[in-house]
Scaffold this active site. Structure first.
Site, PDB file in Angstrom:
ATOM      1  N   ARG A 207       1.010   7.254   3.261  1.00  0.00           N
ATOM      2  CA  ARG A 207       2.264   6.531   3.047  1.00  0.00           C
ATOM      3  C   ARG A 207       2.407   5.464   4.121  1.00  0.00           C
ATOM      4  O   ARG A 207       2.113   5.712   5.296  1.00  0.00           O
ATOM      5  CB  ARG A 207       3.467   7.488   3.099  1.00  0.00           C
TER       6      ARG A 207
ATOM      7  N   HIS B  33      -3.775   1.068  -3.946  1.00  0.00           N
ATOM      8  CA  HIS B  33      -3.124   2.379  -4.109  1.00  0.00           C
ATOM      9  C   HIS B  33      -3.127   2.842  -5.573  1.00  0.00           C
ATOM     10  O   HIS B  33      -2.109   3.258  -6.118  1.00  0.00           O
ATOM     11  CB  HIS B  33      -1.681   2.316  -3.572  1.00  0.00           C
TER      12      HIS B  33
ATOM     13  N   GLU C 105       6.142  -1.448   0.471  1.00  0.00           N
ATOM     14  CA  GLU C 105       5.166  -2.145  -0.372  1.00  0.00           C
ATOM     15  C   GLU C 105       5.734  -2.538  -1.730  1.00  0.00           C
ATOM     16  O   GLU C 105       5.243  -3.480  -2.358  1.00  0.00           O
ATOM     17  CB  GLU C 105       3.908  -1.294  -0.558  1.00  0.00           C
TER      18      GLU C 105
END
Length: 204
Positions: A106, A176, A135
């Site tokens: 994270r 991600h 993000e």
């Protein structure tokens, strides 16, 4: 133009120290892979997994000792109130100048402003980041920008830092999306169905 091969000299993993912050399910997989490459594995976690310690020869230690001794630092901890910015400026300063930071957990676990300064000054070798603070603000989806809880100065400042960090030549950023495979989606669906069935059966 002629390619300068000196620009592509890498480093070997065998014999290097890897520090894993958060030795849960994912952290243990990192340890398993690292052991396969012949790396020395250090671990930091509030709980010591004795089986994993034996199986992967994990040397559990303090966070400071892990950062001081690791050639690679892999962040695999969950984001909680207690470990927000667990890698603060003070902690990042402990890392070797040749070390590489990998964060696939994270963004909130690492102080992005401090990380930018340290990378810019080349106080560590590089960072590989699968996550960044705030993000969601960098998404092309306009709905994120419309959310009032994201429109605060702190989050906007971190978003600016994220854009600055992307410009550094010793930073590698991935999107991600490791979960986005056909196999992973099928596993998620299977587990979801099993959970629904378990819930229904428990109510009968």
């Amino acid at each position: 133009s002629k390619i300068n091969l000196n620009n592509y000299i890498g480093i070997e993993l065998s014999g290097k120290n890897i520090g894993i912050i958060g030795v849960g399910a994912i952290g243990k997989e990192v340890a398993r892979i690292a052991k396969g490459f012949g790396m020395n594995v250090f671990g930091y976690d509030i709980n010591i997994d004795k089986e994993a310690k034996r199986k992967y020869n994990i040397k559990y230690t303090s966070l400071d000792n892990l950062l001081i001794n690791s050639d690679f630092v892999s962040v695999n901890a969950p984001s909680t109130k207690d470990n927000y910015h667990i890698l603060s400026r003070e902690k990042l300063e402990l890392m070797k100048p040749t070390a590489i930071l990998v964060n696939t957990a994270r963004g909130e676990l690492v102080d992005v402003e401090a990380l930018y300064d340290i990378l810019y000054a080349k106080k560590i070798r590089a960072a590989a980041l699968d996550v960044l603070e705030c993000e969601n603000m960098m998404s092309e989806n306009k709905n994120y920008v419309e959310k009032l809880d994201c429109l605060n100065l702190n989050c906007l400042k971190k978003t600016l830092m994220n854009n600055k960090i992307l410009s550094l030549d010793n930073v590698f950023v991935t999107p991600h999306i490791a979960y986005s495979t056909n196999e992973a989606i099928q596993r998620i669906l299977k587990i979801t169905i099993e959970n629904i069935n378990e819930f229904i059966l428990s109510e009968i």
